[in-house]
Write an enzyme that holds these catalytic residues in place. Structure first.
Site, PDB file in Angstrom:
ATOM      1  N   HIS A   1       0.857  -1.193   0.000  1.00 53.92           N
ATOM      2  CA  HIS A   1       0.000   0.000   0.000  1.00 53.92           C
ATOM      3  C   HIS A   1       0.884   1.231   0.000  1.00 53.92           C
ATOM      4  O   HIS A   1       1.943   1.239   0.624  1.00 53.92           O
ATOM      5  CB  HIS A   1      -0.893  -0.004   1.255  1.00 53.92           C
ATOM      6  CG  HIS A   1      -2.078   0.881   1.109  1.00 53.92           C
ATOM      7  ND1 HIS A   1      -2.022   2.228   1.354  1.00 53.92           N
ATOM      8  CD2 HIS A   1      -3.344   0.622   0.707  1.00 53.92           C
ATOM      9  CE1 HIS A   1      -3.212   2.754   1.115  1.00 53.92           C
ATOM     10  NE2 HIS A   1      -4.023   1.808   0.721  1.00 53.92           N
TER      11      HIS A   1
ATOM     12  N   ASP B   1      -7.832  -5.488   0.090  1.00 52.20           N
ATOM     13  CA  ASP B   1      -8.319  -6.406  -0.939  1.00 52.20           C
ATOM     14  C   ASP B   1      -7.962  -7.858  -0.683  1.00 52.20           C
ATOM     15  O   ASP B   1      -8.457  -8.739  -1.379  1.00 52.20           O
ATOM     16  CB  ASP B   1      -7.766  -5.980  -2.315  1.00 52.20           C
ATOM     17  CG  ASP B   1      -8.393  -4.683  -2.776  1.00 52.20           C
ATOM     18  OD1 ASP B   1      -9.585  -4.485  -2.507  1.00 52.20           O
ATOM     19  OD2 ASP B   1      -7.689  -3.863  -3.383  1.00 52.20           O
TER      20      ASP B   1
END
Ligand code: CMC
Length: 380
Positions: free
Chosen positions: A263, A317
Site C-alpha cells: 500500500h 483487498d
C-alpha cells in the site's frame, strides 16, 4: 519559479492534493478514521448508511435524520426502465465495472440540471447515487445471465436488499450484517486514485453522475479496486498450501506484484484487512470453510517473512474476496461492490470540493524538444 526547480514526484507521492476533514490514515500505526472516529468502532457499532451520512454531511445523524435519509434512499432504489433497457444492450461478456461506469454516467442524462448551489439538488444527487448504484450492479448481473432484474424490496435494509437483488433470495441475517460491515470498511480512504479522479472531475463543476462515473473508471484498475478480483484468481492459481512458497518465489524472481499486498500509505497490515479476516472466519464458522482461506493464511505468512521488512503486508483487498465469495458474490462483481461502498466517500469529497472549489490544473515538467523543423510527409 523556473521549471527546473520543481521537484517531480511520480504518482504525486507525498504531495498534498487538498485539505480534507473526511478521513485520516496513519500508515505506520495502521489507523483509519472517518471524521475522527476509528474504523473499528464504526464497523462494530454503526451501519453503512449511517456511516455514509457521517462522511457526506460531516456528523452522525439524529434518529430522525437517519430515518429520513434511509427512507429517501429506499424510495429511490428503483432505476428507470430506459436505464434498464440500455443495460440490457450491454454485452454480457463485458466487465461489470464497465457496465457500472456507463450506467452511472447515464443517470446524468435524466438528472442533468447542474444546480450545484441548491442544497436540495445536492441532497437528491447523494440519495439517488447511493440508492441506484447497488440496483444497477445487481441488474447487470441478472441480465447478463439472461434473467430479468429483481425489483428492490422495501422491507429489506440497504445491505440485505442488495444481496437479495443479486442472489434472488433473502439473505441470512449474518450474511447481510457482514456485508453491511464490508460496505462500511470500504466507504472511504482519503485521496486515493479514484477519489482524486472524482475531485478533479468535480472541480470542473460538472454533474455528480459524471463525477461518480469517472471515479468508477479509475477504481476498476488492478492496482486499485480491481485487486480484490485478482486476489481470488491468484489463490486459485496457487491451488494448494504447498504451492504458496514456490508461487511467491516465482513472483519475487520475476518482480511480479503479489495481489492484495502493499500500500502506498500503510506500512503495516491494513486495519480493514484485520477486520475483514475476522468476519471471514465468522462466516466460515457458520457456513463452512473456504479452501482458499488456508492458502491465504500461508501466503500472508510467507509474504511477511520475505517482504514484511519492506512494509509490504495485506491490504483491504486480500481478505475481502474471501468474504464476498462466501456471500455468493461472483468474483468479477467484487470491484463493483467496492464501488457501491466507495460512492459514499466520493460524494463526501465531491461536496467538500464544491465548498472550496478551484479547478485542478497542475503543471508539468516538459521533457520534449523545441523548434523542431516540420518535415513534409514525402521526406519522412
Ligand atoms: N508485491 C510485490 N512487491 C510489491 C508489492 C506487491 N504487492 N507492493 C509493493 N511492492 C514493492 C514494489 O515492487 C516496489 O519495489 P522496488 O522499490 O524494488 O521497485 C516497492 O515495493 C514499492 O512499490 P510501488 O508499487 O512502487 O508502491 P506504490 O506505493 O506505488 O504502490 C500499490 C502501491 C498498492 C499499487 C502496490 O503495493 C501494488 O501494486 N500492490 C498490488 C496490487 C494491490 O493489491 N492493490 C490494492 C491496493 S489497496 C486498495 C486500493 O487501493 O484499492
Amino acid at each position: 519559479m523556473s521549471a527546473v526547480c520543481i521537484e517531480f514526484k511520480p504518482g504525486l507521492e507525498g504531495i498534498p492534493a487538498t485539505q480534507s476533514s473526511i478521513s485520516y490514515v496513519d500508515g505506520q500505526q495502521g489507523i483509519l478514521e472517518y471524521r475522527g472516529t476509528n474504523i473499528e468502532e464504526l464497523a462494530k457499532k454503526s451501519s453503512f448508511l449511517e456511516t455514509a451520512y457521517l462522511l457526506i454531511w460531516g456528523n452522525l445523524p439524529s434518529k430522525e435524520e437517519l430515518d429520513s435519509f434511509q427512507e429517501d434512499i429506499r424510495y429511490h432504489r428503483r432505476i428507470k426502465y430506459r436505464i434498464r433497457d440500455m443495460m440490457k444492450c450491454f454485452p454480457e461478456t463485458g466487465h461489470p465495472m464497465d457496465a457500472l461506469q456507463a450506467s452511472a454516467a447515464a443517470l446524468g442524462l435524466f438528472y442533468s440540471r447542474r444546480a450545484l448551489d441548491n442544497p436540495e439538488y445536492i441532497r437528491f444527487a447523494v440519495v439517488r447515487l447511493l440508492a441506484k448504484i447497488p440496483t444497477m450492479v445487481a441488474a447487470f448481473q441478472l441480465m447478463r445471465k439472461g434473467n430479468d432484474p429483481v425489483q428492490p424490496r422495501d422491507d429489506l435494509d440497504y445491505a440485505a436488499n442488495f444481496l437479495y437483488m443479486l442472489n434472488e433470495k433473502e439473505p441470512d441475517p449474518l450474511a447481510a450484517k457482514v456485508f453491511d460491515v464490508c460496505l462500511t470498511l470500504h466507504a472511504e480512504h482519503t485521496i486515493n486514485a479514484s477519489t482524486f479522479s472524482a475531485m478533479v472531475t468535480a472541480s470542473t463543476l460538472t454533474d455528480p453522475y459524471a463525477v461518480i462515473a469517472s471515479a468508477v473508471g479509475t477504481l476498476a484498475g488492478p492496482l486499485h479496486g480491481g485487486a480484490n478480483e485478482d486476489v481470488i484468481t491468484m489463490l486459485s492459481e496457487i491451488g494448494s498450501v504447498e504451492n504458496v512458497r514456490p508461487y511467491l518465489e516465482k513472483c519475487l524472481e520475476t518482480k511480479a506484484k503479489i495481489m492484495g499486498f502493499g500500500h502506498r500509505v500503510y506500512k503495516v497490515k491494513d486495519p480493514r484487512a484485520i477486520i475483514l479476516q475476522e468476519i471471514a472466519v465468522e462466516l466460515f464458522e457458520k457456513f463452512g470453510y473456504d479452501k482458499y482461506y488456508e492458502i491465504a493464511l500461508e501466503m500472508e505468512k510467507a509474504v511477511e517473512e520475505k517482504l514484511g521488512h519492506r512494509g509490504i503486508y495485506p491490504n483491504v483487498d486480500f481478505y475481502s474476496g474471501l468474504v464476498y465469495r462466501k456471500l455468493g458474490i461472483p468474483s468479477d462483481l467484487f470491484t463493483p461492490v467496492f464501488a457501491i461502498a466507495r460512492v459514499a466517500g466520493w460524494l463526501a469529497h465531491w461536496k467538500e470540493q464544491l465548498a472550496a472549489n478551484r479547478i485542478f490544473r497542475p503543471t508539468q515538467i516538459y521533457t520534449g524538444e523545441h523548434n523542431v523543423y516540420y518535415t513534409p510527409i514525402q521526406e519522412r
